[in-house]
Design a protein around this motif. Structure first.
Motif, short mmCIF file in Angstrom:
data_model
loop_
_atom_site.label_atom_id
_atom_site.label_comp_id
_atom_site.label_asym_id
_atom_site.label_seq_id
_atom_site.Cartn_x
_atom_site.Cartn_y
_atom_site.Cartn_z
N GLU A 78 24.52 -13.33 -29.62
CA GLU A 78 24.94 -11.99 -30.06
C GLU A 78 23.75 -11.03 -30.07
N GLU A 79 22.55 -11.56 -30.35
CA GLU A 79 21.36 -10.71 -30.34
C GLU A 79 21.09 -10.18 -28.93
N PHE A 80 21.29 -11.02 -27.92
CA PHE A 80 21.12 -10.57 -26.53
C PHE A 80 22.12 -9.45 -26.23
N TYR A 81 23.38 -9.66 -26.59
CA TYR A 81 24.40 -8.65 -26.29
C TYR A 81 24.25 -7.41 -27.17
N LYS A 82 23.66 -7.54 -28.33
CA LYS A 82 23.35 -6.37 -29.15
C LYS A 82 22.33 -5.51 -28.40
N ARG A 83 21.33 -6.16 -27.83
CA ARG A 83 20.33 -5.45 -27.03
C ARG A 83 20.97 -4.86 -25.78
N ALA A 84 21.89 -5.60 -25.16
CA ALA A 84 22.59 -5.11 -23.97
C ALA A 84 23.43 -3.88 -24.30
N CYS A 85 24.09 -3.90 -25.46
CA CYS A 85 24.89 -2.74 -25.88
C CYS A 85 24.02 -1.51 -26.06
N SER A 86 22.82 -1.70 -26.58
CA SER A 86 21.95 -0.55 -26.80
C SER A 86 21.48 0.05 -25.47
N LEU A 88 23.53 0.59 -22.95
CA LEU A 88 24.64 1.35 -22.37
C LEU A 88 24.52 2.82 -22.73
N ALA A 89 24.99 3.67 -21.85
CA ALA A 89 24.89 5.11 -22.05
C ALA A 89 26.07 5.62 -22.87
N VAL A 90 26.20 5.13 -24.09
CA VAL A 90 27.24 5.60 -25.01
C VAL A 90 26.58 5.91 -26.34
N PHE A 91 27.30 6.59 -27.19
CA PHE A 91 26.75 6.98 -28.48
C PHE A 91 26.94 5.90 -29.54
N GLY A 92 26.65 4.71 -29.19
CA GLY A 92 26.75 3.61 -30.14
C GLY A 92 27.92 2.70 -29.82
N CYS A 93 27.65 1.45 -29.76
CA CYS A 93 28.69 0.46 -29.54
C CYS A 93 29.17 0.00 -30.91
N ARG A 94 30.41 0.28 -31.19
CA ARG A 94 30.96 -0.06 -32.51
C ARG A 94 31.74 -1.37 -32.39
N THR A 95 31.12 -2.44 -32.85
CA THR A 95 31.72 -3.77 -32.71
C THR A 95 33.02 -3.91 -33.46
N GLU A 96 33.22 -3.13 -34.52
CA GLU A 96 34.47 -3.22 -35.29
C GLU A 96 35.68 -2.82 -34.44
N GLU A 97 35.44 -2.10 -33.37
CA GLU A 97 36.52 -1.72 -32.46
C GLU A 97 36.73 -2.76 -31.35
N HIS A 98 35.89 -3.80 -31.36
CA HIS A 98 35.93 -4.80 -30.29
C HIS A 98 35.81 -6.22 -30.85
N GLY A 99 36.54 -6.50 -31.89
CA GLY A 99 36.56 -7.85 -32.45
C GLY A 99 35.27 -8.29 -33.13
N ARG A 100 34.43 -7.33 -33.52
CA ARG A 100 33.15 -7.60 -34.18
C ARG A 100 32.23 -8.52 -33.38
N SER A 101 32.29 -8.38 -32.07
CA SER A 101 31.46 -9.18 -31.18
C SER A 101 30.68 -8.25 -30.25
N PHE A 102 29.36 -8.40 -30.23
CA PHE A 102 28.56 -7.58 -29.33
C PHE A 102 28.84 -7.93 -27.87
N LYS A 103 29.09 -9.21 -27.59
CA LYS A 103 29.39 -9.62 -26.22
C LYS A 103 30.68 -8.95 -25.74
N ARG A 104 31.71 -9.01 -26.54
CA ARG A 104 32.99 -8.37 -26.18
C ARG A 104 32.82 -6.86 -26.08
#
Length: 123
Positions: A78-86, A88-104
């Motif tokens: 999840e730490e890798f995908y947290k870094r991957a999410c950061s 992305l060119a979006v204003f924040g990846c909100r995991t609560e909208e995606h099953g609380r998973s950074f990978k998802r």
């Protein structure tokens, strides 16, 4: 020098002249981790199956984000995908909208970005 292969006289230290101290060992570990990270896309493996938890965590910290899609079945950090999410060119990846998973979150936001880009290209 009593016939030892190393210039040291203490047989218990005979290999330290060539292999060095724990600092050299750490440098070898760091070098190995860097090589694994650099070649991960071409030779993927499940780090959790072959490395200690700490070594796998360190490897995930060094993996390039470009590995995310090609090696997704091997990367569970999840730490890798947290870094991957950061990345992305979006204003924040909100995991609560995606099953609380950074990978998802990463893959769903990335898919939405790709779809938006294709739509904009067609117009």
């Amino acid at each position: 020098e009593s016939g030892h292969c190393c210039p040291r006289t203490n047989p218990s230290n005979q290999h330290s002249a060539y292999f060095g101290s724990s600092t050299t060992s750490m440098n070898l570990q760091s070098f190995s981790r860097e090589k694994l990270a650099a070649n991960f896309e071409s030779i993927p493996f499940a780090p959790e199956d072959r490395l200690t938890v700490a070594a796998a965590r360190e490897l995930f910290n060094e993996l390039p984000i470009s590995c995310a899609e090609a090696c997704c079945s091997f990367i569970y950090s999840e730490e890798f995908y947290k870094r991957a999410c950061s990345s992305l060119a979006v204003f924040g990846c909100r995991t609560e909208e995606h099953g609380r998973s950074f990978k998802r979150t990463f893959f769903e936001v990335r898919a939405a970005q790709d779809l938006l880009q294709k739509t904009m290209t067609l117009s």
